[in-house]
Design a protein around this motif. Structure first.
Motif, PDB file in Angstrom:
ATOM      1  N   GLY A   8       0.813  -0.990   0.130  1.00  0.00           N
ATOM      2  CA  GLY A   8       0.066   0.049   0.104  1.00  0.00           C
ATOM      3  C   GLY A   8       0.639   1.426   0.009  1.00  0.00           C
ATOM      4  O   GLY A   8       0.233   2.395  -0.284  1.00  0.00           O
ATOM      5  N   SER A   9       2.272   1.576   0.946  1.00  0.00           N
ATOM      6  CA  SER A   9       2.887   2.278   0.769  1.00  0.00           C
ATOM      7  C   SER A   9       3.064   3.116  -0.961  1.00  0.00           C
ATOM      8  O   SER A   9       3.180   4.202  -1.301  1.00  0.00           O
ATOM      9  CB  SER A   9       3.782   2.134   1.230  1.00  0.00           C
ATOM     10  OG  SER A   9       4.315   1.250   2.831  1.00  0.00           O
ATOM     11  N   ASP A  15      -7.980   5.171   1.855  1.00  0.00           N
ATOM     12  CA  ASP A  15      -6.873   3.971   2.460  1.00  0.00           C
ATOM     13  C   ASP A  15      -7.731   2.561   2.633  1.00  0.00           C
ATOM     14  O   ASP A  15      -8.478   3.245   3.706  1.00  0.00           O
ATOM     15  CB  ASP A  15      -5.925   4.647   2.771  1.00  0.00           C
ATOM     16  CG  ASP A  15      -4.420   3.612   3.378  1.00  0.00           C
ATOM     17  OD1 ASP A  15      -4.944   2.768   3.397  1.00  0.00           O
ATOM     18  OD2 ASP A  15      -3.630   4.601   3.627  1.00  0.00           O
ATOM     19  N   SER A  53      -1.216  -6.618   2.984  1.00  0.00           N
ATOM     20  CA  SER A  53      -0.394  -6.608   3.873  1.00  0.00           C
ATOM     21  C   SER A  53      -0.943  -6.939   5.132  1.00  0.00           C
ATOM     22  O   SER A  53      -0.464  -7.903   6.443  1.00  0.00           O
ATOM     23  CB  SER A  53      -0.125  -5.184   3.510  1.00  0.00           C
ATOM     24  OG  SER A  53       0.632  -5.102   2.950  1.00  0.00           O
ATOM     25  N   ARG A  56       5.427  -7.763   0.307  1.00  0.00           N
ATOM     26  CA  ARG A  56       4.917  -5.940  -0.147  1.00  0.00           C
ATOM     27  C   ARG A  56       3.984  -5.688  -0.999  1.00  0.00           C
ATOM     28  O   ARG A  56       4.514  -5.963  -2.531  1.00  0.00           O
ATOM     29  CB  ARG A  56       6.628  -6.022  -0.646  1.00  0.00           C
ATOM     30  CG  ARG A  56       7.328  -5.499   0.079  1.00  0.00           C
ATOM     31  CD  ARG A  56       7.388  -4.764   1.967  1.00  0.00           C
ATOM     32  NE  ARG A  56       6.292  -3.267   0.950  1.00  0.00           N
ATOM     33  CZ  ARG A  56       5.569  -3.227   2.434  1.00  0.00           C
ATOM     34  NH1 ARG A  56       4.938  -3.830   2.408  1.00  0.00           N
ATOM     35  NH2 ARG A  56       5.504  -2.003   1.759  1.00  0.00           N
TER      36      ARG A  56
END
Ligand SMILES: Cc1ncc(COP(=O)(O)O)c(C=O)c1O
Length: 373
Positions: free
Chosen positions: A95-96, A196, A227, A236
């Protein structure tokens, strides 16, 4: 002349890291944002088989394999009540990276991004890295974000507002009505709503809704990941969903920063998303039990804590010096101001540990609370 960009100079290493470093090796860690369950076996097996067959030796399509994107599209129709074309998805490094490409592609130098305060640490940092200005939005008493406050904060310079539900660090869940309002605001003010949704499956009361279900324009961009839902933080693997023109812009960032998400992780994610989902239900059941143990314990020692309705965090109001006292007693919790100025006077407690460990940690918290009275 060598130097550093002013954008990067505005960003510091997350306050969460500093807490880990302060605690001893034997500390009970309630600072972590990751589930304490194994990745489902069918996901791990899919990755191993893909590696052994050589299927992971090459770059995949920049957007990710078509099979993974079809699995995400099926999951979206199943869980989220709207359709997404696999062409309108990019698989990312968690998500980063999805947050990064979304902010980088939509925010111009000097533009404003409205972010919840307290809110997840990346929103502010990624806004600075894009050259934008983060504008904190206060939360309601129950730690949800009021759409009216977002609307009131919009200026001609606003490019985007961020909605996070269920939320890190608060565990708050926005209502369906709020999500409808966020969609309306994005439509009417022509700003991007970045939603998000990485904790979407971890909801104890009510249901998760996405502004994407209600938007009439293409102004909602959704970020999600395997995640938290599948205990796959180390793999990841996340994704971003949006309209064709937005995906095309975000792909420009993703292509040059990442090329494609790691191939073994794409195979694991496809299996996790399309395989049996009972593992998720079991994990959510365990989190619900722990939440109750934590809430009872905190309330019993006289702390005020809004009931978290999702994710695996609680954010009690705590007396001055509480976080340090708790850390001195061997339990890591994160000071609330690591998540924004309004987090001051709070602590974020992650309950991604078993009930026995949680009870032990509660004893340390009780000791700290008593010591400060
Ligand atoms: C609200 C929120 N969004 C995004 C992320 C990033 O998740 P990932 O590990 O998939 O990069 C996190 C991780 O803690 C999070 O809490």
């Amino acid at each position: 002349m060598t130097g550093f960009s002013s954008r990067v100079e505005q960003v510091s290493i997350s306050g969460i890291r500093k807490v880990f470093e302060a605690a001893g090796e034997d500390a009970i860690n309630l600072g972590l944002g990751q589930p304490d369950f194994p990745t489902p076996e069918h996901a791990r097996t899919a990755a191993v088989e893909a590696i052994e067959s050589g299927a992971t030796d090459a770059y995949t399509s920049n957007k990710g394999t078509i099979e993974l994107r079809e699995a995400i599209a099926e999951k979206t129709a199943r869980d989220n009540g709207y359709d997404v074309d696999p062409a309108h998805l990019i698989a990312t490094a968690g998500g980063s990276e999805a947050l990064h490409v979304a902010i980088e592609a939509h925010v111009d130098a000097g533009q404003e991004v409205l972010i919840p305060d307290p809110g997840f640490v990346s929103y502010e940092a990624l806004t600075h890295l894009a050259g934008g200005t983060p504008v904190p939005v206060d939360l309601r008493e129950d730690l949800t974000m009021d759409p009216a406050d977002v609307e009131a904060a919009i200026t001609d310079d606003t490019a985007m507002f961020v909605v996070c539900s269920p939320a890190n660090p608060t565990g708050a869940v926005q209502s369906e009505d709020d999500m409808r309002e966020f969609a309306r605001i994005a439509d009417e003010h022509d700003v991007v709503c970045l939603s998000d949704e990485v904790y979407e499956r971890i909801v104890f009361e009510g249901a998760h809704h996405s502004p994407m279900q209600f938007a009439e324009t293409d102004n909602v961009v959704v970020v999600n990941a395997c995640s938290k839902t599948y205990s796959m933080t180390g793999w990841r693997l996340g994704w971003v969903a949006a309209s064709n023109r937005r995906i095309e812009r975000m792909l420009r960032v993703h292509q040059y920063a990442q090329a494609c998400a790691a191939a073994p992780s794409q195979f694991a994610a496809e299996a996790a998303l399309s395989g049996p989902q009972d593992v998720v239900d079991e994990m959510v059941g365990a989190f619900a039990e722990r939440r109750d143990v934590l809430l009872d314990g905190l309330t019993d020692m006289g702390l005020d804590v809004p009931t978290p309705k999702g994710a695996f965090y609680a954010m009690p109001r705590v007396p001055d010096g509480w976080v340090d006292e708790v850390i001195d007693r061997g339990v890591v919790v994160v000071p609330g101001d690591a998540f924004g100025a309004n987090g001051a006077g709070h602590a974020r407690i992650s309950y991604a540990v078993d009930v026995e460990t949680l009870k032990e940690a509660l004893e340390a918290m009780r000791g700290a609370t008593n010591a400060l009275q």
